[in-house]
Design a protein around this motif. Sequence first.
Motif, PDB file in Angstrom:
ATOM      1  N   ILE A  40       0.840  -1.198   0.000  1.00 57.37           N
ATOM      2  CA  ILE A  40       0.000   0.000   0.000  1.00 57.37           C
ATOM      3  C   ILE A  40       0.877   1.250   0.000  1.00 57.37           C
ATOM      4  O   ILE A  40       0.627   2.196  -0.754  1.00 57.37           O
ATOM      5  CB  ILE A  40      -0.969   0.002   1.204  1.00 57.37           C
ATOM      6  CG1 ILE A  40      -2.000  -1.119   1.059  1.00 57.37           C
ATOM      7  CG2 ILE A  40      -1.661   1.361   1.336  1.00 57.37           C
ATOM      8  CD1 ILE A  40      -2.843  -1.357   2.304  1.00 57.37           C
ATOM      9  N   GLU A  44       0.769   4.015  -2.931  1.00 58.41           N
ATOM     10  CA  GLU A  44       0.270   5.345  -2.579  1.00 58.41           C
ATOM     11  C   GLU A  44       1.391   6.369  -2.411  1.00 58.41           C
ATOM     12  O   GLU A  44       1.117   7.514  -2.067  1.00 58.41           O
ATOM     13  CB  GLU A  44      -0.563   5.263  -1.300  1.00 58.41           C
ATOM     14  CG  GLU A  44      -1.773   4.362  -1.412  1.00 58.41           C
ATOM     15  CD  GLU A  44      -2.792   4.855  -2.438  1.00 58.41           C
ATOM     16  OE1 GLU A  44      -2.953   6.083  -2.599  1.00 58.41           O
ATOM     17  OE2 GLU A  44      -3.425   3.996  -3.079  1.00 58.41           O
ATOM     18  N   VAL A  71      -8.295  -1.349   7.436  1.00 53.38           N
ATOM     19  CA  VAL A  71      -7.961  -0.527   6.271  1.00 53.38           C
ATOM     20  C   VAL A  71      -7.257  -1.372   5.213  1.00 53.38           C
ATOM     21  O   VAL A  71      -7.520  -1.215   4.012  1.00 53.38           O
ATOM     22  CB  VAL A  71      -7.120   0.706   6.680  1.00 53.38           C
ATOM     23  CG1 VAL A  71      -6.521   1.396   5.463  1.00 53.38           C
ATOM     24  CG2 VAL A  71      -7.965   1.679   7.484  1.00 53.38           C
ATOM     25  N   GLN A  74      -9.953  -3.390   3.423  1.00 56.36           N
ATOM     26  CA  GLN A  74     -10.803  -2.524   2.609  1.00 56.36           C
ATOM     27  C   GLN A  74     -10.035  -1.919   1.438  1.00 56.36           C
ATOM     28  O   GLN A  74     -10.588  -1.725   0.357  1.00 56.36           O
ATOM     29  CB  GLN A  74     -11.435  -1.420   3.460  1.00 56.36           C
ATOM     30  CG  GLN A  74     -12.491  -0.631   2.724  1.00 56.36           C
ATOM     31  CD  GLN A  74     -13.617  -1.500   2.205  1.00 56.36           C
ATOM     32  OE1 GLN A  74     -14.008  -2.472   2.846  1.00 56.36           O
ATOM     33  NE2 GLN A  74     -14.151  -1.168   1.044  1.00 56.36           N
ATOM     34  N   TYR A  75      -8.753  -1.623   1.637  1.00 56.42           N
ATOM     35  CA  TYR A  75      -7.930  -1.075   0.550  1.00 56.42           C
ATOM     36  C   TYR A  75      -7.910  -2.033  -0.637  1.00 56.42           C
ATOM     37  O   TYR A  75      -8.168  -1.642  -1.773  1.00 56.42           O
ATOM     38  CB  TYR A  75      -6.497  -0.806   1.035  1.00 56.42           C
ATOM     39  CG  TYR A  75      -5.608  -0.273  -0.056  1.00 56.42           C
ATOM     40  CD1 TYR A  75      -5.520   1.097  -0.275  1.00 56.42           C
ATOM     41  CD2 TYR A  75      -4.879  -1.122  -0.882  1.00 56.42           C
ATOM     42  CE1 TYR A  75      -4.726   1.604  -1.288  1.00 56.42           C
ATOM     43  CE2 TYR A  75      -4.091  -0.618  -1.893  1.00 56.42           C
ATOM     44  CZ  TYR A  75      -4.011   0.742  -2.099  1.00 56.42           C
ATOM     45  OH  TYR A  75      -3.228   1.238  -3.124  1.00 56.42           O
ATOM     46  N   ALA A  79      -9.489  -1.574  -4.258  1.00 50.78           N
ATOM     47  CA  ALA A  79      -8.603  -1.615  -5.424  1.00 50.78           C
ATOM     48  C   ALA A  79      -9.064  -2.659  -6.432  1.00 50.78           C
ATOM     49  O   ALA A  79      -9.073  -2.422  -7.634  1.00 50.78           O
ATOM     50  CB  ALA A  79      -7.171  -1.895  -4.983  1.00 50.78           C
ATOM     51  N   VAL A  95      -7.650   5.076  -4.084  1.00 54.00           N
ATOM     52  CA  VAL A  95      -8.025   3.836  -3.424  1.00 54.00           C
ATOM     53  C   VAL A  95      -7.850   3.948  -1.912  1.00 54.00           C
ATOM     54  O   VAL A  95      -8.730   3.558  -1.145  1.00 54.00           O
ATOM     55  CB  VAL A  95      -7.238   2.635  -3.989  1.00 54.00           C
ATOM     56  CG1 VAL A  95      -7.557   1.362  -3.234  1.00 54.00           C
ATOM     57  CG2 VAL A  95      -7.524   2.468  -5.468  1.00 54.00           C
ATOM     58  N   PHE A  96      -6.724   4.493  -1.454  1.00 54.37           N
ATOM     59  CA  PHE A  96      -6.484   4.620  -0.018  1.00 54.37           C
ATOM     60  C   PHE A  96      -7.535   5.515   0.620  1.00 54.37           C
ATOM     61  O   PHE A  96      -8.125   5.164   1.647  1.00 54.37           O
ATOM     62  CB  PHE A  96      -5.074   5.149   0.251  1.00 54.37           C
ATOM     63  CG  PHE A  96      -4.768   5.312   1.713  1.00 54.37           C
ATOM     64  CD1 PHE A  96      -4.712   4.217   2.554  1.00 54.37           C
ATOM     65  CD2 PHE A  96      -4.541   6.558   2.247  1.00 54.37           C
ATOM     66  CE1 PHE A  96      -4.433   4.355   3.907  1.00 54.37           C
ATOM     67  CE2 PHE A  96      -4.266   6.715   3.594  1.00 54.37           C
ATOM     68  CZ  PHE A  96      -4.213   5.616   4.414  1.00 54.37           C
ATOM     69  N   ALA A  99     -10.851   3.685   0.784  1.00 58.56           N
ATOM     70  CA  ALA A  99     -10.837   2.665   1.836  1.00 58.56           C
ATOM     71  C   ALA A  99     -10.993   3.315   3.206  1.00 58.56           C
ATOM     72  O   ALA A  99     -11.761   2.832   4.048  1.00 58.56           O
ATOM     73  CB  ALA A  99      -9.553   1.847   1.775  1.00 58.56           C
TER      74      ALA A  99
END
Length: 109
Positions: A40, A44, A71, A74-75, A79, A95-96, A99
């Motif tokens: 991630i 990001e 998180v 969900q990320y 995605a 996306v972050f 989420a």
Amino acid sequence: MAGRDGTNERPVLICRNVTVSGRRTSLRMEPLLWDSLKEICEREDMTLNQLCTAIDQRRGGANLTASIRIVIVQYFRAAAGSTGMEEIGPEGSRVFQKAMDEVLPRFPA
């Protein structure tokens, strides 16, 4: 909790120090979750400390490690649903943020 071989061994947890909101703290998570956080961060263009601080600022009274785990899940769900896990461009992704918005309410810092 029984392991794969039927023993009562617990899953391996790795403890790492991070700086969250300017203070040093320890997080204990499974290796797969640490790998997921690293991915991630790369996608990001954030450091681990920045990512954990962003989560910390939104978690309210919830446990930090639990919030990070949520998180992460969900990320990757966001995605997979929105970009098919394609590579993120130089401007990063939404996306972050998506989420975070879906699983953590906004609390004042």
